[in-house]
Design an enzyme around this catalytic site. Structure first.
Site, PDB file in Angstrom:
ATOM      1  N   CYS A   1      43.759  43.054  42.726  1.00  0.00           N
ATOM      2  CA  CYS A   1      42.361  43.736  42.370  1.00  0.00           C
ATOM      3  C   CYS A   1      41.667  43.936  43.616  1.00  0.00           C
ATOM      4  O   CYS A   1      40.507  44.462  43.297  1.00  0.00           O
ATOM      5  CB  CYS A   1      41.588  42.140  41.739  1.00  0.00           C
ATOM      6  SG  CYS A   1      41.786  40.923  42.552  1.00  0.00           S
TER       7      CYS A   1
ATOM      8  N   ARG B   1      38.775  50.568  36.539  1.00  0.00           N
ATOM      9  CA  ARG B   1      37.560  49.724  36.431  1.00  0.00           C
ATOM     10  C   ARG B   1      36.460  50.618  35.837  1.00  0.00           C
ATOM     11  O   ARG B   1      35.867  50.229  34.947  1.00  0.00           O
ATOM     12  CB  ARG B   1      37.164  49.099  37.852  1.00  0.00           C
ATOM     13  CG  ARG B   1      38.114  47.904  38.297  1.00  0.00           C
ATOM     14  CD  ARG B   1      37.640  46.716  37.404  1.00  0.00           C
ATOM     15  NE  ARG B   1      36.386  46.181  37.568  1.00  0.00           N
ATOM     16  CZ  ARG B   1      35.795  45.471  38.379  1.00  0.00           C
ATOM     17  NH1 ARG B   1      36.518  45.230  39.432  1.00  0.00           N
ATOM     18  NH2 ARG B   1      34.507  45.197  38.123  1.00  0.00           N
TER      19      ARG B   1
ATOM     20  N   ASP C   1      46.362  38.022  44.255  1.00  0.00           N
ATOM     21  CA  ASP C   1      45.044  38.074  44.727  1.00  0.00           C
ATOM     22  C   ASP C   1      44.999  37.445  46.052  1.00  0.00           C
ATOM     23  O   ASP C   1      45.803  36.832  46.715  1.00  0.00           O
ATOM     24  CB  ASP C   1      44.002  37.448  43.739  1.00  0.00           C
ATOM     25  CG  ASP C   1      42.650  37.631  43.987  1.00  0.00           C
ATOM     26  OD1 ASP C   1      42.327  38.835  44.649  1.00  0.00           O
ATOM     27  OD2 ASP C   1      41.675  37.162  43.289  1.00  0.00           O
TER      28      ASP C   1
ATOM     29  N   ARG D   1      27.164  39.522  38.623  1.00  0.00           N
ATOM     30  CA  ARG D   1      28.415  39.124  39.583  1.00  0.00           C
ATOM     31  C   ARG D   1      27.768  37.925  40.455  1.00  0.00           C
ATOM     32  O   ARG D   1      26.774  37.899  41.278  1.00  0.00           O
ATOM     33  CB  ARG D   1      28.617  40.183  40.308  1.00  0.00           C
ATOM     34  CG  ARG D   1      29.774  39.898  41.188  1.00  0.00           C
ATOM     35  CD  ARG D   1      30.160  41.293  41.953  1.00  0.00           C
ATOM     36  NE  ARG D   1      31.363  40.894  43.125  1.00  0.00           N
ATOM     37  CZ  ARG D   1      32.464  41.012  42.966  1.00  0.00           C
ATOM     38  NH1 ARG D   1      32.956  41.558  41.709  1.00  0.00           N
ATOM     39  NH2 ARG D   1      33.489  40.902  43.847  1.00  0.00           N
TER      40      ARG D   1
ATOM     41  N   HIS E   1      37.089  36.951  35.425  1.00  0.00           N
ATOM     42  CA  HIS E   1      36.827  38.174  36.064  1.00  0.00           C
ATOM     43  C   HIS E   1      37.388  39.116  34.868  1.00  0.00           C
ATOM     44  O   HIS E   1      38.374  39.944  34.940  1.00  0.00           O
ATOM     45  CB  HIS E   1      37.622  38.503  37.220  1.00  0.00           C
ATOM     46  CG  HIS E   1      37.088  39.444  37.980  1.00  0.00           C
ATOM     47  ND1 HIS E   1      35.979  40.399  37.684  1.00  0.00           N
ATOM     48  CD2 HIS E   1      37.559  40.159  39.228  1.00  0.00           C
ATOM     49  CE1 HIS E   1      35.942  41.466  38.562  1.00  0.00           C
ATOM     50  NE2 HIS E   1      36.845  41.162  39.479  1.00  0.00           N
TER      51      HIS E   1
ATOM     52  N   GLN F   1      37.894  43.148  35.596  1.00  0.00           N
ATOM     53  CA  GLN F   1      39.262  43.330  36.191  1.00  0.00           C
ATOM     54  C   GLN F   1      40.290  43.367  35.318  1.00  0.00           C
ATOM     55  O   GLN F   1      41.351  44.539  35.390  1.00  0.00           O
ATOM     56  CB  GLN F   1      39.330  42.438  37.417  1.00  0.00           C
ATOM     57  CG  GLN F   1      40.507  42.788  38.359  1.00  0.00           C
ATOM     58  CD  GLN F   1      40.458  44.086  39.066  1.00  0.00           C
ATOM     59  OE1 GLN F   1      39.446  44.462  39.872  1.00  0.00           O
ATOM     60  NE2 GLN F   1      41.278  45.128  38.935  1.00  0.00           N
TER      61      GLN F   1
END
Length: 310
Positions: free
Chosen positions: A265, A293, A225, A109, A136, A139
């Site tokens: 998310c 997830r 988001d 990450r 991402h 996700q």
């Protein structure tokens, strides 16, 4: 490459897998999640080790990967910028060569996609993108699975993205191209999605709207988001002003399909990118989305390390 592994498959962006492989992963996720809910022990990754490298802070990514790997019988090594040499005193390529000799799988990450690409190019083991500035994929893997779980196939459906043309938006565009749905995007001027960054040449799956209400009209899924992602904190004040009309509210959900679902998310800022009445309302599936997830990533790790089951 490790003995017995003839081919390494990485997961660095959503388009690294084909539609048929996603269908397999979603089937496996259902099976793995059911076992988890029934407290059935399932440990196909015994004696396998996952290295998790964090250059960006994390809650859901760390818990989902770490818990998932332990549940599958494996073990985890957790590294952060403060206790590793990734890209500081040592070239990324050298770190990749060393770490991948000691573990079976790496999740990173970080900030620039280029860094994870460089790491993967020198790695002996599969590398998973836990988040970069550009993409991402894990996700969106969870988001698509959550939609399928609640509403069935996403093919032919409409997903509305309201807000920043960021890594999430880029990845949604890749998913639309691969899985055959339409992405409606509404962003403030100056924050548009760039199909070139997403690497998608098929513009038939993308429709852009100046008015976020129009983007949500007829959508089966509405998602957003935060306005200011990690790494862009210096722009926060300007973004607060630019995004003021891009808060997903009850009016936007009202023009979507009657059975439309809302996703985020997380972490969420109620009153900014989404109204509390929406994220905490009956159309919201954000908590299933967050939990999923772990389940989709368990299926992904199984696939990358073992291949197809059955």
């Amino acid at each position: 490459m490790k003995p017995g592994m003839s081919f390494i498959k990485h997961y660095l962006q959503f388009k690294d897998l084909r539609a048929e492989e996603y269908a397999y992963l979603f089937d496996r996720t259902t099976i793995i999640k059911k076992r988890f809910k029934n407290y059935e022990k399932y440990t196909p990754l015994t004696d396998r080790t996952l290295a998790m490298i964090f250059e960006k802070a994390s809650t859901r990514t760390r818990v989902s990967f770490e818990a998932g790997m332990y549940q599958m019988g494996g073990s985890v090594v957790h590294l952060t910028t403060g206790d590793s040499q990734l890209g500081r005193a040592e070239p990324v390529e050298d770190s990749a060569k060393v770490i991948s000799r000691m573990v079976d799988l790496v999740m990173i990450r970080t900030y620039e996609q280029a860094k994870i690409e460089r790491f993967a190019a020198s790695s002996r083991v599969p590398v998973i993108n836990g988040l970069t500035n550009e993409y991402h994929p894990c996700q969106i893997l969870a988001d698509v699975y959550t939609f399928i779980e609640h509403r069935g196939s996403i093919q032919g459906k409409t997903v509305a993205w309201v807000g920043d043309g960021n890594n999430m938006a880029n990845t949604w565009l890749q998913a639309a191209d691969i899985l055959g749905f339409t992405l409606h995007v509404s962003t403030p001027s100056g924050y548009e999605i760039d199909p070139k960054v997403a690497g998608v040449s098929n513009t038939q799956c993308l429709k852009t709207f100046k008015n976020p209400l129009d983007a949500c009209r007829g959508a089966h899924l509405v998602t957003t988001d935060v306005w200011t992602s990690m790494g862009y904190e210096a722009e926060n004040e300007a973004r607060q002003k630019a995004f003021a009309d891009w808060c997903v509210d009850r009016e936007m959900m009202a023009v979507a399909q009657p059975d439309a679902v809302f996703m985020h998310c997380l972490p969420a800022h109620r009153g900014e990118e989404v109204e509390a009445e929406v994220i905490d309302g009956p159309q919201s599936v954000v908590w299933d989305e967050a939990e999923n997830r772990m389940h989709v990533q368990k299926a992904l790790m199984e696939f990358l390390l073992i291949g197809r089951i059955g």
